[in-house]
Scaffold this active site. Sequence first.
Site, PDB file in Angstrom:
ATOM      1  N   SER A   1      -9.178   3.026  14.241  1.00  0.00           N
ATOM      2  CA  SER A   1     -10.501   2.860  13.568  1.00  0.00           C
ATOM      3  C   SER A   1     -11.364   3.458  14.287  1.00  0.00           C
ATOM      4  O   SER A   1     -11.280   3.501  15.704  1.00  0.00           O
ATOM      5  CB  SER A   1     -10.756   1.675  13.113  1.00  0.00           C
ATOM      6  OG  SER A   1     -11.865   1.548  12.713  1.00  0.00           O
TER       7      SER A   1
ATOM      8  N   TYR B   1     -11.293  -7.859  13.522  1.00  0.00           N
ATOM      9  CA  TYR B   1     -10.955  -6.524  13.442  1.00  0.00           C
ATOM     10  C   TYR B   1     -11.268  -5.461  14.449  1.00  0.00           C
ATOM     11  O   TYR B   1     -10.374  -4.775  15.019  1.00  0.00           O
ATOM     12  CB  TYR B   1     -11.881  -6.129  12.230  1.00  0.00           C
ATOM     13  CG  TYR B   1     -11.436  -4.862  11.507  1.00  0.00           C
ATOM     14  CD1 TYR B   1     -10.402  -4.623  10.621  1.00  0.00           C
ATOM     15  CD2 TYR B   1     -11.985  -3.422  11.942  1.00  0.00           C
ATOM     16  CE1 TYR B   1     -10.033  -3.288  10.028  1.00  0.00           C
ATOM     17  CE2 TYR B   1     -11.724  -2.281  11.544  1.00  0.00           C
ATOM     18  CZ  TYR B   1     -10.765  -2.148  10.591  1.00  0.00           C
ATOM     19  OH  TYR B   1     -10.268  -0.940   9.861  1.00  0.00           O
TER      20      TYR B   1
HETATM   21  P1  NAD Z   1      -5.854  -1.036   1.561  1.00  0.00           P
HETATM   22  O1  NAD Z   1      -6.506  -2.383   1.373  1.00  0.00           O
HETATM   23  O2  NAD Z   1      -6.291   0.002   0.692  1.00  0.00           O
HETATM   24  O3  NAD Z   1      -4.531  -1.198   2.273  1.00  0.00           O
HETATM   25  C1  NAD Z   1      -3.960  -1.960   3.131  1.00  0.00           C
HETATM   26  C2  NAD Z   1      -2.427  -2.256   2.998  1.00  0.00           C
HETATM   27  O4  NAD Z   1      -2.009  -3.116   3.745  1.00  0.00           O
HETATM   28  C3  NAD Z   1      -2.177  -2.497   1.289  1.00  0.00           C
HETATM   29  O5  NAD Z   1      -1.136  -1.821   1.271  1.00  0.00           O
HETATM   30  C4  NAD Z   1      -1.764  -4.134   1.484  1.00  0.00           C
HETATM   31  O6  NAD Z   1      -0.706  -4.623   0.402  1.00  0.00           O
HETATM   32  C5  NAD Z   1      -1.107  -3.899   3.006  1.00  0.00           C
HETATM   33  N1  NAD Z   1      -1.102  -5.183   3.877  1.00  0.00           N
HETATM   34  C6  NAD Z   1      -2.301  -6.273   3.650  1.00  0.00           C
HETATM   35  N2  NAD Z   1      -1.615  -7.342   4.153  1.00  0.00           N
HETATM   36  C7  NAD Z   1      -0.457  -7.087   4.587  1.00  0.00           C
HETATM   37  C8  NAD Z   1       0.548  -7.904   5.012  1.00  0.00           C
HETATM   38  N3  NAD Z   1       0.454  -9.216   5.522  1.00  0.00           N
HETATM   39  N4  NAD Z   1       1.852  -7.410   5.071  1.00  0.00           N
HETATM   40  C9  NAD Z   1       2.220  -6.338   4.701  1.00  0.00           C
HETATM   41  N5  NAD Z   1       1.332  -5.347   3.946  1.00  0.00           N
HETATM   42  C10 NAD Z   1      -0.073  -5.948   4.203  1.00  0.00           C
HETATM   43  O7  NAD Z   1      -6.794  -0.607   2.945  1.00  0.00           O
HETATM   44  P2  NAD Z   1      -7.117   0.965   3.811  1.00  0.00           P
HETATM   45  O8  NAD Z   1      -8.474   0.917   3.928  1.00  0.00           O
HETATM   46  O9  NAD Z   1      -6.271   1.997   3.090  1.00  0.00           O
HETATM   47  O10 NAD Z   1      -6.481   0.492   5.111  1.00  0.00           O
HETATM   48  C11 NAD Z   1      -5.459   0.993   5.737  1.00  0.00           C
HETATM   49  C12 NAD Z   1      -5.654   0.894   7.407  1.00  0.00           C
HETATM   50  O11 NAD Z   1      -6.598   1.820   7.767  1.00  0.00           O
HETATM   51  C13 NAD Z   1      -5.984  -0.362   7.862  1.00  0.00           C
HETATM   52  O12 NAD Z   1      -5.349  -0.656   9.048  1.00  0.00           O
HETATM   53  C14 NAD Z   1      -7.470  -0.297   7.967  1.00  0.00           C
HETATM   54  O13 NAD Z   1      -7.926  -1.063   9.037  1.00  0.00           O
HETATM   55  C15 NAD Z   1      -7.605   1.163   8.544  1.00  0.00           C
HETATM   56  N6  NAD Z   1      -8.855   1.884   8.538  1.00  0.00           N
HETATM   57  C16 NAD Z   1      -9.501   1.910   6.982  1.00  0.00           C
HETATM   58  C17 NAD Z   1     -10.886   2.520   7.273  1.00  0.00           C
HETATM   59  C18 NAD Z   1     -11.356   2.579   5.748  1.00  0.00           C
HETATM   60  O14 NAD Z   1     -12.560   2.902   5.827  1.00  0.00           O
HETATM   61  N7  NAD Z   1     -10.986   2.449   4.696  1.00  0.00           N
HETATM   62  C19 NAD Z   1     -11.392   2.984   8.103  1.00  0.00           C
HETATM   63  C20 NAD Z   1     -10.735   2.902   9.552  1.00  0.00           C
HETATM   64  C21 NAD Z   1      -9.342   2.176   9.409  1.00  0.00           C
END
Ligand code: NAD
Length: 260
Positions: free
Chosen positions: A142, A155
Amino acid sequence: MLKNKTALVTGSTSGIGLAYARALAAEGANVIINGFGDADAIEKERSGIEAEFGVACRYSGADMTKPDEIAAMIADAETEFGALDILVNNAGIQYVSPVDEFPVAKWDQIIAINLSSAFHTIRAALPAMKKKGWGRIINTASAHALVASPYKAAYVAAKHGIAGLTKTVALEVAEAGITVNAICPGYVWTPLVEAQIPDTMKARNMSEEEVKKDVLLAAQPTKKFVTVDQVAAMAIFLCSDAGSSITGSLMSMDGGWTAQ
Ligand code: NAD
C-alpha cells in the site's frame, strides 16, 4: 503468457484480489482463489473463471490468521498442480481508531492477516519454486507501506512490515529465478475502502462526501481512485519476461500520493 502456470491469490473473493485472479486466468494460469464470503457467490466466481478463461480454478477457504490452514492450502495446491509458480499475498483488512483506543485483538488480527500470512505462504511455497527455478511472489502492500496516516496504526505497521519482508526475500532468492515485489496502491475503490468510510466519518466527525474528498483522496493528487484492473495489470507485468529484472521493488501506483 502464463499457460501451464499456477497462481494462488490470497483474499481473492473480492476487490483487488479477485481482479488479480481474473487477470492471471485471462493470461492462461490456473488459479486458486481464497477468502471469505457467501458460498454461492464464491462458487459463481470460481466456475465463472473456469468457463470464461478455460483454466482450472479452485477455491480454498483457508483463514489467513491460521498458519496450519495456510500450510494446508499451499500443500493442497502443490498436490494438485505441482509447484505454485505465482504467489500473490493480498488478503488484508483495515481498522480505524486512535492508537490508545485500538483494540488489542484488532491489532493482532491485522498483523496476522496483512503481514504474517505472507510469511507463512512464502515459507511454504518457496522450496518448490526454487526447485523449478522460476517463481513470482507479489505482495499487495500500500502507499501505507511508505508513508503513514493517523488512526491506522496496525495497518500502517503491517504494510511497512510487508515492504521489509518483500525486500528480504527478494535478496534471498535473487539467483533462483524468483522475483519478489510489492505493489503499493493508493486508494483503490473496493469494498475495503467503502467499509472504512463510516468509521472515518465517526473518528473525524465528517460527512461521507467530506471523507471521500478531504480524507481519502486528499493525499492522492490525481483526485481519482486507482482501479482494481490497473493494479492487476501491474501484477501481470511483474509476471512477464519484461518484469524479470524487477525484484525487491515497491511499485507505487498511487496517483502521486508518495511523491509529495
Ligand atoms: P477487500 O475487502 O475487497 O478484499 C479483501 C479480501 O481478503 C477478501 O477476499 C476477504 O475475504 C479476504 N480476507 C479477509 N480476511 C481474511 C482471512 N482471515 N483469511 C482469508 N482471506 C481473508 O479489500 P481490497 O481493497 O481488495 O484489499 C486487498 C488488499 O489490497 C489488502 O491487502 C489491502 O490492504 C490492499 N490495499 C487496498 C487498497 C484500497 O484502497 N482498496 C489500497 C492499498 C492496498
